[in-house]
Design a protein around this motif. Structure first.
Motif, PDB file in Angstrom:
ATOM      1  N   MET A  97       0.898  -1.215   0.048  1.00 17.79           N
ATOM      2  CA  MET A  97       0.065  -0.048   0.074  1.00 17.79           C
ATOM      3  C   MET A  97       0.888   1.168  -0.074  1.00 17.79           C
ATOM      4  N   ILE A  98       0.422   2.315  -0.838  1.00 14.52           N
ATOM      5  CA  ILE A  98       1.239   3.619  -0.794  1.00 14.52           C
ATOM      6  C   ILE A  98       0.386   4.384   0.200  1.00 14.52           C
ATOM      7  N   LYS A  99       1.418   5.163   1.128  1.00 16.72           N
ATOM      8  CA  LYS A  99       0.963   5.822   1.882  1.00 16.72           C
ATOM      9  C   LYS A  99       1.835   6.891   2.183  1.00 16.72           C
ATOM     10  N   LYS A 100       1.279   8.321   2.877  1.00 13.62           N
ATOM     11  CA  LYS A 100       2.064   9.345   2.828  1.00 13.62           C
ATOM     12  C   LYS A 100       2.329   9.279   4.327  1.00 13.62           C
ATOM     13  N   VAL A 101       3.973   9.431   4.509  1.00 15.78           N
ATOM     14  CA  VAL A 101       4.147   9.620   6.149  1.00 15.78           C
ATOM     15  C   VAL A 101       5.141  10.689   6.227  1.00 15.78           C
ATOM     16  N   HIS A 105       8.528   5.172  -1.915  1.00 13.26           N
ATOM     17  CA  HIS A 105       7.979   5.086  -3.328  1.00 13.26           C
ATOM     18  C   HIS A 105       8.430   6.467  -3.814  1.00 13.26           C
ATOM     19  N   ASP A 106       8.095   7.648  -3.110  1.00 10.85           N
ATOM     20  CA  ASP A 106       8.195   8.781  -3.741  1.00 10.85           C
ATOM     21  C   ASP A 106       8.929   9.726  -2.909  1.00 10.85           C
ATOM     22  N   PHE A 107      10.209  10.442  -3.210  1.00  8.49           N
ATOM     23  CA  PHE A 107      10.921  11.092  -2.145  1.00  8.49           C
ATOM     24  C   PHE A 107      10.199  12.563  -1.938  1.00  8.49           C
ATOM     25  N   ASN A 108       9.232  12.904  -2.942  1.00 11.04           N
ATOM     26  CA  ASN A 108       8.397  13.984  -2.686  1.00 11.04           C
ATOM     27  C   ASN A 108       9.241  15.282  -2.550  1.00 11.04           C
ATOM     28  N   CYS A 109      10.437  15.432  -3.353  1.00 10.60           N
ATOM     29  CA  CYS A 109      11.543  16.225  -3.261  1.00 10.60           C
ATOM     30  C   CYS A 109      11.274  17.422  -4.317  1.00 10.60           C
ATOM     31  N   GLN A 110      11.391  18.538  -3.969  1.00  9.31           N
ATOM     32  CA  GLN A 110      11.317  19.784  -4.873  1.00  9.31           C
ATOM     33  C   GLN A 110      12.357  20.624  -4.344  1.00  9.31           C
ATOM     34  N   TRP A 111      13.712  21.142  -5.243  1.00 13.02           N
ATOM     35  CA  TRP A 111      14.658  21.716  -4.703  1.00 13.02           C
ATOM     36  C   TRP A 111      14.780  23.030  -5.600  1.00 13.02           C
ATOM     37  N   PRO A 164      12.792   4.902  -6.404  1.00 13.43           N
ATOM     38  CA  PRO A 164      12.243   4.329  -5.234  1.00 13.43           C
ATOM     39  C   PRO A 164      13.340   3.456  -4.559  1.00 13.43           C
ATOM     40  N   ASP A 165      13.391   3.433  -3.326  1.00  8.53           N
ATOM     41  CA  ASP A 165      14.370   2.754  -2.795  1.00  8.53           C
ATOM     42  C   ASP A 165      14.234   2.315  -1.322  1.00  8.53           C
ATOM     43  N   PHE A 166      14.697   1.416  -0.684  1.00  7.31           N
ATOM     44  CA  PHE A 166      14.853   0.972   0.708  1.00  7.31           C
ATOM     45  C   PHE A 166      15.483   2.144   1.518  1.00  7.31           C
ATOM     46  N   THR A 169       4.262   0.072   1.710  1.00  2.79           N
ATOM     47  CA  THR A 169       4.276  -1.016   2.918  1.00  2.79           C
ATOM     48  C   THR A 169       4.484  -2.406   2.091  1.00  2.79           C
ATOM     49  N   ASP A 170       3.953  -2.586   0.801  1.00  2.44           N
ATOM     50  CA  ASP A 170       4.086  -3.978   0.318  1.00  2.44           C
ATOM     51  C   ASP A 170       5.325  -4.387   0.307  1.00  2.44           C
ATOM     52  N   LYS A 171       6.324  -3.471  -0.035  1.00  2.00           N
ATOM     53  CA  LYS A 171       7.700  -3.524  -0.426  1.00  2.00           C
ATOM     54  C   LYS A 171       8.623  -3.494   0.816  1.00  2.00           C
ATOM     55  N   GLY A 172       8.326  -2.856   1.648  1.00  2.00           N
ATOM     56  CA  GLY A 172       9.062  -2.479   2.920  1.00  2.00           C
ATOM     57  C   GLY A 172       8.467  -2.702   4.316  1.00  2.00           C
ATOM     58  N   LEU A 173       9.072  -2.206   5.309  1.00  2.00           N
ATOM     59  CA  LEU A 173       8.575  -2.049   6.636  1.00  2.00           C
ATOM     60  C   LEU A 173       7.430  -0.608   6.655  1.00  2.00           C
ATOM     61  N   ASP A 174       6.475  -0.841   7.754  1.00  2.00           N
ATOM     62  CA  ASP A 174       5.484   0.168   7.770  1.00  2.00           C
ATOM     63  C   ASP A 174       6.039   1.132   8.795  1.00  2.00           C
ATOM     64  N   VAL A 175       5.847   2.293   8.899  1.00  2.00           N
ATOM     65  CA  VAL A 175       6.295   3.261   9.902  1.00  2.00           C
ATOM     66  C   VAL A 175       5.859   3.033  11.278  1.00  2.00           C
ATOM     67  N   LYS A 176       4.366   2.360  11.195  1.00  2.00           N
ATOM     68  CA  LYS A 176       3.850   2.096  12.540  1.00  2.00           C
ATOM     69  C   LYS A 176       4.364   0.882  13.312  1.00  2.00           C
ATOM     70  N   ARG A 177       4.617  -0.273  12.322  1.00  2.00           N
ATOM     71  CA  ARG A 177       4.606  -1.430  13.197  1.00  2.00           C
ATOM     72  C   ARG A 177       6.131  -1.448  13.636  1.00  2.00           C
ATOM     73  N   SER A 178       6.362  -1.982  14.787  1.00  2.00           N
ATOM     74  CA  SER A 178       7.688  -2.093  15.395  1.00  2.00           C
ATOM     75  C   SER A 178       8.273  -3.529  15.378  1.00  2.00           C
ATOM     76  N   GLU A 179       8.898  -3.939  14.225  1.00  2.00           N
ATOM     77  CA  GLU A 179       9.477  -4.980  14.299  1.00  2.00           C
ATOM     78  C   GLU A 179      10.794  -5.113  15.107  1.00  2.00           C
ATOM     79  N   SER A 180      11.221  -6.268  15.284  1.00  2.00           N
ATOM     80  CA  SER A 180      12.090  -6.277  16.240  1.00  2.00           C
ATOM     81  C   SER A 180      13.372  -6.096  15.372  1.00  2.00           C
TER      82      SER A 180
END
Ligand code: FE2
Ligand code: FE2
Length: 404
Positions: free
Chosen positions: A1-5, A17-23, A32-34, A56-67
């Motif tokens: 799932m794509i989400k804004k965090v 997925h998207d760094f949302n960068c404007q400079w 896109p990268d880990f 979150t399908d490709k990497g960890l979610d910000v809310k889960r707290s994996e060991s």
């Protein structure tokens, strides 16, 4: 799932997925990268980016707290390794031939990129990874070759030769710190183009033999932002490259520019490049100043540890160059003197070419000693001017003695 965090909620193992960068006037395209390490989060924060899109399908979610173990497994995190000085794998004379070709190719690439920039085109830096890969291999085979060649300068080609030298020093420092090859190449490419923005700074400012006026100084300092903006037009570069361009003049104590970032708010990549950048600038001859001896340059870096530079990074840099870098005039305890022509895996015991008898004050037949294999030791630093030469001439003389 794509989400804004929020950036502050990011952690290692999240897939961006998207760094949302404007400079400024540039949009920064990042693949896109880990998030492979904390440095990426530091960079995003230092750019004042507040939110990014994650998958979150490709990497960890910000809310889960994996060991920590899960995170390690998912991204293959490696334990930090010990620092290591490597013994040359290939004789210097042989590696010098390879390094000469690499240097020529790097000069051609940088000239072409500078021309693209001046003509308003998006710089073509597609061959830069192949080039930095060759630099990396050369430094692994015999680090002295590229580092030695990068000390031989002509004044009018300063920015180009400086860029190659800084990139070589960054590869050497990162290799010493046992960083991964892919990370080293990312930083090497960033270092190679860290001053690319100088291609759009008026030439008179770059070569002015006198002190710059306040106005000129402001313009000169803008080269960091110009570099970042120019690289922002290039697709597919890792975030470290832009950050090195933008933040290589930041200082650990907050006294740098353009943003006056302080301490660990400056990314590790920018801090590593900064120390290499300053060392090369100090030890290069410019139209307004003579070159400082390498040993004096190392002393300056040491003095600036904890102020301009992070204590550990300054220490690692000094260790990676060695306290007797190639080209250093030295006096042995047996009363002979000469110049360091190669490193070994023992920092205090390099390879020295001897050609002077201190007691008789006369030249003797040149011969080479590997101090790691004898009982001879270095008693003190020598002076190139004692042989009627500048350090630059001493290096050139040594290079010409190498079999082609
Ligand atoms: Fe710069
Ligand atoms: Fe620079």
């Amino acid at each position: 799932m794509i989400k804004k965090v929020k950036v502050e909620d990011l952690r290692v193992g999240v897939y961006i997925h998207d760094f949302n960068c404007q400079w400024n006037d540039g949009i920064i395209y990042m693949e896109p990268d880990f998030i492979k390490d904390e440095n990426v989060i530091t960079i995003l924060k230092s750019w004042k980016i507040r939110e990014v899109f994650i998958d979150t399908d490709k990497g960890l979610d910000v809310k889960r707290s994996e060991s920590r173990t899960t995170v390690k497994k998912e991204i293959g995190e490696q334990k930090p390794k010990d620092r290591l000085l490597s013994r040359p794998q290939v004789p210097l004379a042989q590696e010098l031939n390879t390094a000469k070709q690499i240097t020529q190719d790097a000069e051609q690439l940088l000239q072409r990129v500078a021309r693209d920039v001046q003509e308003g085109k998006t710089p073509d830096i597609s061959s830069s990874y192949e080039l930095t890969n060759r630099m990396y291999t050369s430094i692994r085979q015999n680090r002295d070759a590229l580092l030695l060649l990068s000390r031989i300068r002509t004044k009018d080609e300063y920015t180009m030769q400086h860029s190659i030298s800084v990139s070589s020093l960054v590869i050497n420092l990162c290799s010493y710190c046992q960083m991964s090859e892919s990370k080293i190449l990312d930083l090497a490419v960033g270092a190679l183009f860290h001053d690319i923005g100088k291609a759009v700074v008026p030439q008179e400012l770059l070569t002015k033999p006198a002190q710059l006026s306040e106005e000129e100084f402001v313009e000169m300092r803008r080269h960091a932002e110009y570099s970042a903006n120019l690289l922002a037009k290039v697709r597919g570069l890792p975030i470290e490259c832009y950050d090195i361009a933008l933040h290589h003049h930041e200082r650990y104590d907050g006294s740098g520019y353009p943003h006056g970032l302080k301490g660990d708010a400056i990314s590790h990549a920018a801090q590593l490049t900064a120390v290499c950048d300053v060392f090369d600038a100090m030890t290069s001859e410019r139209c307004y100043k003579p070159a400082m001896e390498q040993v004096a340059g190392l002393r300056e870096i040491y003095e600036a540890r904890g102020t301009f530079f992070h204590q550990d990074i300054a220490g690692d840099f000094i260790q990676s160059v060695g306290i007797y870098p190639v080209g250093t005039p030295v006096v042995l305890a047996n009363g002979t003197s000469g110049v360091v022509v190669g490193s070994t895996d023992v920092m205090m015991r390099p390879v020295v070419q001897i050609f002077y008898d201190e007691k008789k004050q006369e030249r003797i037949k040149a011969h080479t000693i590997d101090l790691s294999k004898t009982d001879d030791v270095i008693a003190s630093y020598g002076e190139a001017k004692k042989f009627g030469l500048t350090s630059q001439q001493l290096l050139t003389r040594f290079l010409h003695q190498q079999p082609a």
